[in-house]
Design a protein around this motif. Structure first.
Motif, short mmCIF file in Angstrom:
data_model
loop_
_atom_site.label_atom_id
_atom_site.label_comp_id
_atom_site.label_asym_id
_atom_site.label_seq_id
_atom_site.Cartn_x
_atom_site.Cartn_y
_atom_site.Cartn_z
N ARG A 218 0.82 -1.21 -0.27
CA ARG A 218 0.00 0.06 0.08
C ARG A 218 0.86 1.28 -0.11
N GLY A 219 1.96 1.25 -0.59
CA GLY A 219 2.94 2.49 -0.52
C GLY A 219 3.32 2.83 0.68
N THR A 220 3.44 1.69 1.93
CA THR A 220 3.49 2.42 2.94
C THR A 220 4.58 1.40 3.90
N PRO A 221 6.21 2.17 4.23
CA PRO A 221 6.98 1.30 4.88
C PRO A 221 6.44 0.66 5.84
N ARG A 222 5.63 1.07 6.90
CA ARG A 222 5.18 0.36 8.16
C ARG A 222 4.43 -0.94 7.76
N ILE A 223 3.79 -0.74 6.77
CA ILE A 223 3.12 -2.05 6.23
C ILE A 223 4.07 -3.05 5.76
N ALA A 224 4.95 -2.49 4.85
CA ALA A 224 6.24 -3.27 4.10
C ALA A 224 6.91 -4.37 5.20
N ASN A 225 7.26 -3.31 6.39
CA ASN A 225 8.09 -4.12 7.46
C ASN A 225 7.28 -4.86 8.31
N ARG A 226 5.87 -4.91 8.63
CA ARG A 226 5.19 -5.90 9.13
C ARG A 226 4.97 -6.88 8.28
N LEU A 227 4.44 -6.74 6.85
CA LEU A 227 4.36 -8.09 6.02
C LEU A 227 5.62 -8.81 5.76
N LEU A 228 6.73 -8.04 5.91
CA LEU A 228 7.99 -8.60 5.79
C LEU A 228 8.04 -9.89 7.04
N LYS A 229 8.04 -9.37 8.03
CA LYS A 229 8.03 -10.04 9.41
C LYS A 229 7.21 -11.39 9.23
N ARG A 230 5.98 -11.31 8.80
CA ARG A 230 4.98 -12.43 8.77
C ARG A 230 5.53 -13.34 7.54
N VAL A 231 5.98 -12.65 6.29
CA VAL A 231 6.43 -13.67 5.27
C VAL A 231 7.59 -14.35 6.04
N ARG A 232 8.64 -13.63 6.83
CA ARG A 232 9.69 -14.45 7.37
C ARG A 232 9.23 -15.48 7.98
N ASP A 233 8.16 -15.34 9.05
CA ASP A 233 7.74 -16.49 9.78
C ASP A 233 7.29 -17.85 8.74
N TYR A 234 6.46 -17.30 7.74
CA TYR A 234 6.12 -18.30 6.64
C TYR A 234 7.07 -19.08 6.26
N ALA A 235 8.19 -18.44 5.93
CA ALA A 235 9.20 -19.07 5.23
C ALA A 235 9.85 -19.91 5.83
N GLU A 236 10.19 -19.36 7.30
CA GLU A 236 10.82 -20.48 8.33
C GLU A 236 10.02 -21.70 8.46
N VAL A 237 8.96 -21.64 8.65
CA VAL A 237 7.80 -22.84 8.79
C VAL A 237 7.61 -23.57 7.52
N LYS A 238 7.32 -23.04 6.38
CA LYS A 238 6.82 -23.63 5.12
C LYS A 238 8.01 -23.71 4.23
N GLY A 239 9.13 -23.14 4.33
CA GLY A 239 9.94 -23.22 3.42
C GLY A 239 11.55 -23.73 4.25
N GLU A 240 12.66 -23.02 3.58
CA GLU A 240 13.72 -23.18 4.40
C GLU A 240 14.42 -21.86 4.58
N GLY A 241 13.55 -20.94 5.20
CA GLY A 241 13.92 -19.76 5.53
C GLY A 241 14.21 -18.66 4.54
N LEU A 242 14.20 -19.05 3.21
CA LEU A 242 14.58 -18.13 2.20
C LEU A 242 13.31 -17.38 1.63
N VAL A 243 13.24 -16.28 1.60
CA VAL A 243 11.91 -15.50 0.80
C VAL A 243 12.08 -15.42 -0.53
N ASP A 244 11.57 -16.01 -1.34
CA ASP A 244 11.77 -15.54 -2.99
C ASP A 244 10.34 -15.37 -3.18
N GLN A 245 10.18 -15.26 -4.31
CA GLN A 245 8.77 -14.63 -4.77
C GLN A 245 7.49 -15.66 -4.46
N GLU A 246 7.83 -17.03 -4.81
CA GLU A 246 6.84 -18.14 -4.57
C GLU A 246 6.36 -18.03 -2.99
N ILE A 247 7.49 -17.98 -2.13
CA ILE A 247 7.15 -17.94 -0.87
C ILE A 247 6.30 -16.73 -0.37
#
Length: 337
Positions: A218-247
């Protein structure tokens, strides 16, 4: 280290999270990503003030939430090498609260008031003389013993932040010498912010993963950082910790943040406008009652992005869903049937 031994696990987590949040914030103008026009102007004003050994002129930072107004205030303080005191409009309940804050300032110091539009009018009026002539007049005593006291102040800088610059009174707004409109960030700027934050968080990320997060933020750094943290959690549980486009895409789909950055509240609002009111016009009160969100939340947090991206329009009769909203939700106008 010995102090940490006395902290609970929850306190340690809170301390770590606070430390990470502080680290994610840039400390200097050259570290601050985006808002190039504001940075260019501020660098000139700051350098001139320091050359004259004067306090920086008062600064009003305004724009939608999450665009870095608080961070910019801290950066200004660092660039001016000045102490900063922070508060918010609702925290200043009476003039005495404001006097106490102003009294703590050193010459050239900075007072940062977030949500300055929510400051009580009686405290706001006290700011007029403080900002313009560096003094306040206060009443000491009660009844027959009450008498005014002229209270001089050191030269200082007031930095106000607001999401509603239009609601500030003209006398207060006119006393700010520097007006800075914080604008939504470009996807490329947010991508750089995500990459920097991922480095701070020690998260492995590919550029296409960072861009996927950026374009849904949404053009907003605060949201970008919040989403990054949740994507990081997903990558650690569902992947191998690497955040790529698919993850990143899978994680954000799980969070119900679509490819345009619209979340569940946006979808609920647009669907309500279209399905219940044939696309509008519909009033803010009605929308608030229907989707269960406060009017202030809709007006400050939801509408600005939808207006900017062309999903809704505001008219004198109410809000209207645009053709882009229909197409995005894969709906057709009822009048087309």
């Amino acid at each position: 280290m010995e102090d940490n031994q006395h902290l609970t696990s929850e306190q340690l987590m809170d301390t770590t999270e606070h430390s990470l949040e502080h680290t994610l914030r840039p400390q200097r103008l050259e570290q601050y990503l985006g808002q190039e026009k504001i940075k260019q102007e501020l660098s000139i004003y700051i350098k001139a003030a320091k050359n004259r050994e004067e306090a920086l002129d008062h600064v009003l930072l305004y724009g939608p939430p999450g665009l870095g107004k608080t961070t910019m205030a801290m950066v200004i303080a660092n660039e001016m090498e000045a102490d900063i005191r922070t508060t918010s409009g609702p925290a200043i309940e009476k003039p005495g609260d404001l006097v106490a804050l102003l009294n703590d300032l050193e010459p050239g110091g900075i007072l940062f008031i977030d949500e300055i539009h929510r400051m009580p009018r009686i405290a706001e009026e006290m700011l007029y003389s403080a900002m313009e002539d560096f003094f306040v007049d206060i009443i000491i005593g009660q009844g027959d013993t009450a008498h005014p006291v002229h209270f001089p102040l050191p030269p200082f800088t007031l930095i106000g932040a607001t999401t509603r610059a239009g609601t500030l009174s003209a006398p207060l707004r006119d006393r700010f010498g520097i007006l800075a409109h914080m604008e939504y960030y470009k996807k490329e700027e947010l991508e750089r912010i995500v990459l920097r934050s991922a480095s701070v968080l020690q998260t492995q990320i590919r550029q296409e993963g960072a861009y996927e997060i950026a374009k849904r933020s949404r053009g907003t750094p605060r949201i970008a950082n919040r989403l990054l943290k949740r994507v990081r959690d997903y990558a650690e549980v569902k992947g191998e910790g690497l955040v790529d486009q698919e993850i990143a895409s899978s994680a954000l789909d799980l969070l119900r943040v679509d490819h345009e950055g619209l979340d569940s509240v946006d979808h609920k609002l647009l669907n309500t406008m279209i399905m219940l009111y044939n696309g509008g016009p519909v009033g803010l009160n009605t929308l608030s009652a229907n989707i269960g969100e406060e009017m202030d939340t809709i007006e400050d947090m939801v509408e600005p992005f939808l207006l900017k991206e062309g999903f809704i329009q505001r008219t004198s009769r109410g809000r209207i869903a645009t053709q882009k909203a229909y197409e995005h939700l894969k709906l057709t106008h009822l009048t087309d049937n």
